[in-house]
Design a protein around this motif. Structure first.
Motif, PDB file in Angstrom:
ATOM      1  N   PRO A 107      40.183  40.546  49.005  1.00  0.00           N
ATOM      2  CA  PRO A 107      39.230  41.103  48.047  1.00  0.00           C
ATOM      3  C   PRO A 107      39.198  42.630  47.968  1.00  0.00           C
ATOM      4  CG  PRO A 107      38.193  39.375  49.324  1.00  0.00           C
ATOM      5  CD  PRO A 107      39.527  39.627  49.941  1.00  0.00           C
ATOM      6  N   VAL A 108      39.644  43.305  49.003  1.00  0.00           N
ATOM      7  CA  VAL A 108      39.591  44.766  49.026  1.00  0.00           C
ATOM      8  C   VAL A 108      40.712  45.405  48.199  1.00  0.00           C
ATOM      9  CG1 VAL A 108      40.998  45.173  51.074  1.00  0.00           C
ATOM     10  CG2 VAL A 108      39.086  46.685  50.583  1.00  0.00           C
ATOM     11  N   THR A 109      41.776  44.674  47.903  1.00  0.00           N
ATOM     12  CA  THR A 109      42.968  45.283  47.285  1.00  0.00           C
ATOM     13  C   THR A 109      42.748  45.807  45.877  1.00  0.00           C
ATOM     14  OG1 THR A 109      43.756  43.108  46.616  1.00  0.00           O
ATOM     15  CG2 THR A 109      44.652  44.007  48.651  1.00  0.00           C
ATOM     16  N   GLY A 110      41.803  45.268  45.145  1.00  0.00           N
ATOM     17  CA  GLY A 110      41.565  45.747  43.786  1.00  0.00           C
ATOM     18  C   GLY A 110      41.038  47.162  43.750  1.00  0.00           C
ATOM     19  N   LEU A 111      40.107  47.485  44.636  1.00  0.00           N
ATOM     20  CA  LEU A 111      39.517  48.826  44.668  1.00  0.00           C
ATOM     21  C   LEU A 111      40.244  49.765  45.621  1.00  0.00           C
ATOM     22  CD1 LEU A 111      35.703  47.953  44.650  1.00  0.00           C
ATOM     23  CD2 LEU A 111      37.098  48.780  42.759  1.00  0.00           C
ATOM     24  N   PHE A 112      40.787  49.215  46.701  1.00  0.00           N
ATOM     25  CA  PHE A 112      41.459  50.025  47.719  1.00  0.00           C
ATOM     26  C   PHE A 112      42.822  49.408  48.023  1.00  0.00           C
ATOM     27  CE2 PHE A 112      36.903  50.376  48.259  1.00  0.00           C
ATOM     28  CZ  PHE A 112      36.727  51.745  48.193  1.00  0.00           C
ATOM     29  N   PRO A 113      43.791  49.616  47.145  1.00  0.00           N
ATOM     30  CA  PRO A 113      45.093  48.939  47.282  1.00  0.00           C
ATOM     31  C   PRO A 113      45.870  49.311  48.538  1.00  0.00           C
ATOM     32  CG  PRO A 113      45.166  50.564  45.522  1.00  0.00           C
ATOM     33  CD  PRO A 113      43.742  50.477  45.974  1.00  0.00           C
ATOM     34  N   TYR A 114      45.598  50.450  49.121  1.00  0.00           N
ATOM     35  CA  TYR A 114      46.312  50.862  50.331  1.00  0.00           C
ATOM     36  C   TYR A 114      45.905  50.037  51.547  1.00  0.00           C
ATOM     37  CZ  TYR A 114      41.971  53.086  51.729  1.00  0.00           C
ATOM     38  OH  TYR A 114      40.678  53.310  52.084  1.00  0.00           O
ATOM     39  N   ALA A 115      44.745  49.393  51.484  1.00  0.00           N
ATOM     40  CA  ALA A 115      44.188  48.717  52.651  1.00  0.00           C
ATOM     41  C   ALA A 115      45.020  47.530  53.112  1.00  0.00           C
ATOM     42  CB  ALA A 115      42.754  48.275  52.378  1.00  0.00           C
ATOM     43  N   ASN A 116      45.675  46.857  52.184  1.00  0.00           N
ATOM     44  CA  ASN A 116      46.497  45.708  52.564  1.00  0.00           C
ATOM     45  C   ASN A 116      47.613  45.537  51.539  1.00  0.00           C
ATOM     46  OD1 ASN A 116      47.447  43.493  53.888  1.00  0.00           O
ATOM     47  ND2 ASN A 116      45.937  42.098  53.058  1.00  0.00           N
ATOM     48  N   ALA A 117      48.667  46.270  51.744  1.00  0.00           N
ATOM     49  CA  ALA A 117      49.773  46.266  50.787  1.00  0.00           C
ATOM     50  C   ALA A 117      50.379  44.882  50.601  1.00  0.00           C
ATOM     51  CB  ALA A 117      50.845  47.256  51.232  1.00  0.00           C
TER      52      ALA A 117
ATOM     53  N   GLY B 219      47.359  38.850  34.573  1.00  0.00           N
ATOM     54  CA  GLY B 219      46.859  37.766  33.725  1.00  0.00           C
ATOM     55  C   GLY B 219      45.498  38.083  33.134  1.00  0.00           C
ATOM     56  N   VAL B 220      44.640  38.692  33.935  1.00  0.00           N
ATOM     57  CA  VAL B 220      43.304  39.069  33.458  1.00  0.00           C
ATOM     58  C   VAL B 220      43.417  40.137  32.367  1.00  0.00           C
ATOM     59  CG1 VAL B 220      41.147  40.212  34.149  1.00  0.00           C
ATOM     60  CG2 VAL B 220      42.121  38.400  35.564  1.00  0.00           C
ATOM     61  N   ALA B 221      44.298  41.118  32.555  1.00  0.00           N
ATOM     62  CA  ALA B 221      44.489  42.175  31.559  1.00  0.00           C
ATOM     63  C   ALA B 221      45.054  41.609  30.256  1.00  0.00           C
ATOM     64  CB  ALA B 221      45.415  43.257  32.107  1.00  0.00           C
ATOM     65  N   GLU B 222      46.011  40.692  30.373  1.00  0.00           N
ATOM     66  CA  GLU B 222      46.575  40.072  29.176  1.00  0.00           C
ATOM     67  C   GLU B 222      45.535  39.257  28.413  1.00  0.00           C
ATOM     68  OE1 GLU B 222      50.177  37.873  29.837  1.00  0.00           O
ATOM     69  OE2 GLU B 222      51.178  39.595  30.747  1.00  0.00           O
ATOM     70  N   ALA B 223      44.560  38.723  29.129  1.00  0.00           N
ATOM     71  CA  ALA B 223      43.482  37.970  28.485  1.00  0.00           C
ATOM     72  C   ALA B 223      42.444  38.899  27.864  1.00  0.00           C
ATOM     73  CB  ALA B 223      42.817  37.040  29.499  1.00  0.00           C
ATOM     74  N   GLY B 224      42.584  40.205  28.088  1.00  0.00           N
ATOM     75  CA  GLY B 224      41.698  41.175  27.460  1.00  0.00           C
ATOM     76  C   GLY B 224      40.470  41.561  28.266  1.00  0.00           C
ATOM     77  N   TYR B 225      40.458  41.218  29.552  1.00  0.00           N
ATOM     78  CA  TYR B 225      39.302  41.541  30.385  1.00  0.00           C
ATOM     79  C   TYR B 225      39.550  42.817  31.186  1.00  0.00           C
ATOM     80  CZ  TYR B 225      37.822  36.810  29.276  1.00  0.00           C
ATOM     81  OH  TYR B 225      37.449  35.674  28.620  1.00  0.00           O
ATOM     82  N   SER B 226      38.483  43.405  31.677  1.00  0.00           N
ATOM     83  CA  SER B 226      38.540  44.664  32.406  1.00  0.00           C
ATOM     84  C   SER B 226      39.026  44.457  33.843  1.00  0.00           C
ATOM     85  CB  SER B 226      37.149  45.298  32.431  1.00  0.00           C
ATOM     86  OG  SER B 226      37.075  46.320  33.387  1.00  0.00           O
ATOM     87  N   LEU B 227      39.990  45.274  34.256  1.00  0.00           N
ATOM     88  CA  LEU B 227      40.470  45.212  35.635  1.00  0.00           C
ATOM     89  C   LEU B 227      39.447  45.808  36.598  1.00  0.00           C
ATOM     90  CD1 LEU B 227      44.267  46.046  35.358  1.00  0.00           C
ATOM     91  CD2 LEU B 227      43.134  43.840  35.511  1.00  0.00           C
ATOM     92  N   GLY B 228      38.691  46.786  36.137  1.00  0.00           N
ATOM     93  CA  GLY B 228      37.640  47.361  36.981  1.00  0.00           C
ATOM     94  C   GLY B 228      36.588  46.321  37.324  1.00  0.00           C
ATOM     95  N   SER B 229      36.235  45.524  36.352  1.00  0.00           N
ATOM     96  CA  SER B 229      35.265  44.453  36.568  1.00  0.00           C
ATOM     97  C   SER B 229      35.823  43.413  37.544  1.00  0.00           C
ATOM     98  CB  SER B 229      34.908  43.797  35.237  1.00  0.00           C
ATOM     99  OG  SER B 229      34.052  42.715  35.425  1.00  0.00           O
ATOM    100  N   LEU B 230      37.090  43.066  37.378  1.00  0.00           N
ATOM    101  CA  LEU B 230      37.734  42.107  38.294  1.00  0.00           C
ATOM    102  C   LEU B 230      37.724  42.638  39.717  1.00  0.00           C
ATOM    103  CD1 LEU B 230      39.514  39.549  38.852  1.00  0.00           C
ATOM    104  CD2 LEU B 230      41.484  41.054  38.432  1.00  0.00           C
ATOM    105  N   ALA B 231      38.128  43.885  39.904  1.00  0.00           N
ATOM    106  CA  ALA B 231      38.194  44.476  41.241  1.00  0.00           C
ATOM    107  C   ALA B 231      36.809  44.542  41.883  1.00  0.00           C
ATOM    108  CB  ALA B 231      38.806  45.869  41.167  1.00  0.00           C
ATOM    109  N   THR B 232      35.818  44.918  41.114  1.00  0.00           N
ATOM    110  CA  THR B 232      34.452  45.009  41.633  1.00  0.00           C
ATOM    111  C   THR B 232      33.916  43.639  42.011  1.00  0.00           C
ATOM    112  OG1 THR B 232      34.052  46.955  40.264  1.00  0.00           O
ATOM    113  CG2 THR B 232      32.116  45.817  41.130  1.00  0.00           C
TER     114      THR B 232
END
Length: 181
Positions: free
Chosen positions: A108-118, A130-143
């Motif tokens: 769950p941490v990789t969306g906001l802090f990608p360095y934490a677990n490469a 897939g979420v971006a292609e569906a038109g949804y926000s990646l920021g919302s997904l990561a949060t």
């Protein structure tokens, strides 16, 4: 003959796609990771390693912090696999639950802090694509991943601690064995 030509073109195309992805990482995610790690290390140096150590040890006394804030900070500050070293601040009987909480937070941490677990980054990026292609926000997904991860690690930590205490009691482990080493 056409099959051989098609195979040759597509075989090389596979490696070309991999090379393109590598270049994209080197110009996108890698500089971000370096800056995030530098910031984290600078913050610890600014605060002072001794102060950070005392603060983490005080958090380990409380269940809710031991299985929420401590795993979150350990993963964000030390990254995988160094995050497990925060376990030195918890009592022996709490270590299985603490480990469970950290392991559960590595994705769950990789969306906001990608360095934490490469290692989990590729999984997250696949889902994010897939979420971006569906038109949804990646920021919302990561949060949402991050917040859901905090709830999950707290629940898993509490349940694993409860199970560990039951097993310690059932097996009759002496109290001095479960004290912090």
């Amino acid at each position: 003959m056409q099959v051989i030509e098609w195979f040759g073109t597509n075989f090389i195309g596979l490696f070309q796609a991999g090379a393109d992805q590598f270049v994209e990482f080197m110009t996108g995610i890698v500089p971000l990771l370096v800056v995030l790690l530098t910031f984290t290390n600078a913050l610890i140096a600014f605060i002072g390693e001794e102060r950070v150590t005392r603060w983490v040890q005080s958090m380990a006394k409380y269940k809710i912090l031991r299985y929420s804030l401590m795993p979150m900070l350990s993963v964000m500050l030390l990254t995988n696999p160094m995050a497990y070293t925060f376990g030195k601040f918890v009592k022996e009987e709490h270590k299985p639950a603490f480990y469970d909480a950290i392991v559960s937070f590595l994705h769950p941490v990789t969306g906001l802090f990608p360095y934490a677990n490469a290692g989990e980054l590729f999984v997250y990026l696949g889902i994010a694509n897939g979420v971006a292609e569906a038109g949804y926000s990646l920021g919302s997904l990561a949060t949402r991943y991050f917040l859901a991860g905090l709830v999950v690690i707290l629940m898993r930590g509490l349940v694993t601690e409860w199970i560990t205490k039951l097993l310690i009691k059932k097996q009759g482990v002496p109290a001095n064995v479960t004290e912090t080493a």
